[in-house]
Design a protein around this motif. Structure first.
Motif, short mmCIF file in Angstrom:
data_model
loop_
_atom_site.label_atom_id
_atom_site.label_comp_id
_atom_site.label_asym_id
_atom_site.label_seq_id
_atom_site.Cartn_x
_atom_site.Cartn_y
_atom_site.Cartn_z
N GLN A 270 0.81 -1.22 0.00
CA GLN A 270 0.00 0.00 0.00
C GLN A 270 0.85 1.27 0.00
O GLN A 270 0.34 2.36 -0.25
CB GLN A 270 -0.96 0.01 1.20
N GLY A 271 2.14 1.12 0.29
CA GLY A 271 3.00 2.31 0.38
C GLY A 271 3.98 2.47 -0.76
O GLY A 271 4.71 3.46 -0.82
N LEU A 272 4.02 1.52 -1.69
CA LEU A 272 5.03 1.55 -2.76
C LEU A 272 4.41 1.12 -4.09
O LEU A 272 3.73 0.10 -4.16
CB LEU A 272 6.18 0.61 -2.40
N LYS A 273 4.67 1.91 -5.12
CA LYS A 273 4.26 1.55 -6.48
C LYS A 273 5.44 1.81 -7.42
O LYS A 273 6.25 2.71 -7.18
CB LYS A 273 3.05 2.36 -6.96
N ALA A 274 5.54 1.05 -8.48
CA ALA A 274 6.60 1.26 -9.48
C ALA A 274 6.10 0.80 -10.83
O ALA A 274 5.36 -0.19 -10.94
CB ALA A 274 7.86 0.50 -9.08
N LEU A 275 6.48 1.52 -11.86
CA LEU A 275 6.14 1.11 -13.22
C LEU A 275 7.22 1.62 -14.17
O LEU A 275 7.97 2.54 -13.85
CB LEU A 275 4.76 1.60 -13.63
N ALA A 276 7.31 0.99 -15.33
CA ALA A 276 8.36 1.30 -16.30
C ALA A 276 7.74 1.73 -17.63
O ALA A 276 6.70 1.20 -18.04
CB ALA A 276 9.26 0.08 -16.51
N SER A 277 8.40 2.69 -18.29
CA SER A 277 7.97 3.11 -19.62
C SER A 277 8.75 2.33 -20.66
O SER A 277 9.81 1.75 -20.36
CB SER A 277 8.23 4.61 -19.80
N PRO A 278 8.28 2.27 -21.90
CA PRO A 278 9.02 1.59 -22.95
C PRO A 278 10.35 2.26 -23.28
O PRO A 278 11.19 1.69 -23.97
CB PRO A 278 8.07 1.64 -24.16
N HIS A 279 10.55 3.49 -22.78
CA HIS A 279 11.73 4.28 -23.15
C HIS A 279 12.83 4.23 -22.10
O HIS A 279 13.81 4.98 -22.18
CB HIS A 279 11.32 5.73 -23.40
N ASN B 51 -2.41 7.24 -7.79
CA ASN B 51 -2.82 5.99 -8.41
C ASN B 51 -1.96 5.70 -9.64
O ASN B 51 -1.17 6.54 -10.08
CB ASN B 51 -4.32 6.00 -8.78
N SER B 52 -2.12 4.53 -10.20
CA SER B 52 -1.26 4.11 -11.32
C SER B 52 -1.44 5.00 -12.54
O SER B 52 -0.50 5.24 -13.29
CB SER B 52 -1.57 2.65 -11.68
N VAL C 15 11.90 4.56 -15.28
CA VAL C 15 11.17 3.82 -14.24
C VAL C 15 10.68 4.83 -13.20
O VAL C 15 11.44 5.65 -12.70
CB VAL C 15 12.06 2.76 -13.57
N ILE C 16 9.38 4.76 -12.91
CA ILE C 16 8.78 5.62 -11.90
C ILE C 16 8.61 4.82 -10.62
O ILE C 16 8.02 3.74 -10.62
CB ILE C 16 7.40 6.14 -12.36
N VAL C 17 9.12 5.36 -9.53
CA VAL C 17 8.98 4.74 -8.21
C VAL C 17 8.30 5.75 -7.28
O VAL C 17 8.78 6.87 -7.15
CB VAL C 17 10.34 4.32 -7.62
N GLU D 231 -2.05 8.25 -12.57
CA GLU D 231 -1.28 9.49 -12.37
C GLU D 231 0.21 9.23 -12.59
O GLU D 231 0.91 10.06 -13.19
CB GLU D 231 -1.51 10.01 -10.96
N LEU D 232 0.70 8.08 -12.13
CA LEU D 232 2.11 7.76 -12.33
C LEU D 232 2.41 7.50 -13.80
O LEU D 232 3.48 7.84 -14.30
CB LEU D 232 2.49 6.54 -11.48
N GLN D 233 1.45 6.89 -14.50
CA GLN D 233 1.64 6.59 -15.91
C GLN D 233 1.83 7.87 -16.71
O GLN D 233 2.61 7.91 -17.69
CB GLN D 233 0.43 5.81 -16.45
N LEU D 234 1.16 8.94 -16.30
CA LEU D 234 1.30 10.22 -17.01
C LEU D 234 2.74 10.73 -16.95
O LEU D 234 3.21 11.41 -17.86
CB LEU D 234 0.36 11.26 -16.40
N LEU D 235 3.45 10.42 -15.86
CA LEU D 235 4.82 10.88 -15.72
C LEU D 235 5.77 10.13 -16.65
O LEU D 235 6.88 10.58 -16.91
CB LEU D 235 5.30 10.69 -14.28
#
Length: 301
Positions: free
Chosen positions: A218-227, A292-293, A230-232, A295-299
């Motif tokens: 609940q306190g940590l999210k991470a995702l990666a762009s194709p480029h 949320n995911s 990585v957003i943490v 909002e992070l995806q926009l970054l």
């Protein structure tokens, strides 16, 4: 032969992740009366566990500071009054371990928090495999463990040897956005590796803030762009001495540096701090991310 139970060993592993390399090596010397020479942090940890007769004896060692035990219990969700003495924290820790609810953090142990180079290189190793095997959440956990250990080590109240903080951990054009809500709201932007590094350093060294990230789901999210970005994002509590001042949410943008052994460097940071008076009585023990995911995806775009 060690007199520690399996639960106690796991508990000590989690405590030792919070310790500096120098303190671990010193503790290993103390426990073995300098009869065993260790080469690195991993050997020091195993030696300490192997030569400890009982859990209470090890918890009472000087290198196991009161604040270490307090933070460990907080990370485990065991709430103690900030004014608790070390003996009270030891007693509660032993009680907690006997309950069998110790958190086992196997993956994190593969990347020791005490050695900056080890952590960044091993985080890189975990992502140098095929794209299908890349786990941004694992990278996020390892990165946050390394980053906050590094930043907190600059705080003079911990009486630790400061680790290798500096502009080298950031891209030259890094941007920090700092939003603070404590009574009034203030937002400032800082540009460039040197300025960003110094502003963050001031939070720990001059303002004496300690950051305790919540690395649970609940306190940590991470995702990666194709480029390659990585957003943490991580939430946590902020402390000064034994007082909890409020909560923070921090977003990191990370990009690997191919010229520096593929280590990850920080491209941008958004740090949002909310003081106790801005929380309105909200629970702050293990704060959850409000991002949320989407909002992070926009970054990433």
């Amino acid at each position: 032969m060690s007199g520690l139970s399996g639960r106690e060993r796991e508990g000590f592993r989690n405590i030792m992740r919070l310790m500096t390399k120098l303190d671990l090596l010193s503790l290993s010397d103390t426990v073995t009366n300098k009869l065993i020479v260790v080469e690195n942090v991993t050997e020091a940890k195993e030696t300490i566990l192997s030569f400890t007769k009982n859990a209470e004896e090890l918890l009472r060692r000087k290198k196991i500071h009161r604040d270490l035990i307090f933070k460990y219990l907080a990370d485990e969700g065991v709430i103690m009054p900030p004014s608790s003495e070390k003996r009270q924290l030891i007693s509660r820790t032993l009680e907690y371990w006997s309950s069998g609810k110790v958190t086992v953090k196997v993956e994190a142990d593969k990347s020791p928090r005490c050695d900056t180079d080890d952590t960044t290189e091993k985080a890189s190793d975990s992502t140098n495999k095929s794209g299908a095997g890349f786990d941004p959440l694992l990278l996020g956990q390892q990165f946050c463990q390394w980053f906050f250990q590094l930043l907190n080590s600059q705080n003079p109240t911990l009486d630790q040897q400061p680790q290798d903080w500096g502009a080298q951990h950031f891209w030259p054009d890094v941007k920090l956005r700092l939003l603070a809500r404590a009574g009034s709201e203030q937002m400032k932007d800082f540009l460039g590796a040197e300025l960003v590094s110094l502003r963050l350093l001031a939070l720990s060294r001059e303002e004496r803030l300690l950051f305790s990230p919540n690395l649970e789901p609940q306190g940590l999210k991470a995702l990666a762009s194709p480029h390659g970005l990585v957003i943490v994002a991580v939430a946590g509590t902020i402390h000064r001495d034994t007082a909890c001042l409020g909560i923070f949410e921090q977003i990191f943008g990370l990009i690997r540096s191919p010229l520096e052994n593929n280590t990850w460097k920080i491209k941008f940071l958004n740090l949002k701090i909310r003081g106790q008076d801005a929380l309105g009585g909200t629970e702050v023990v293990a704060p959850a991310l409000t991002y949320n995911s989407s909002e992070l995806q926009l970054l990433c775009s």
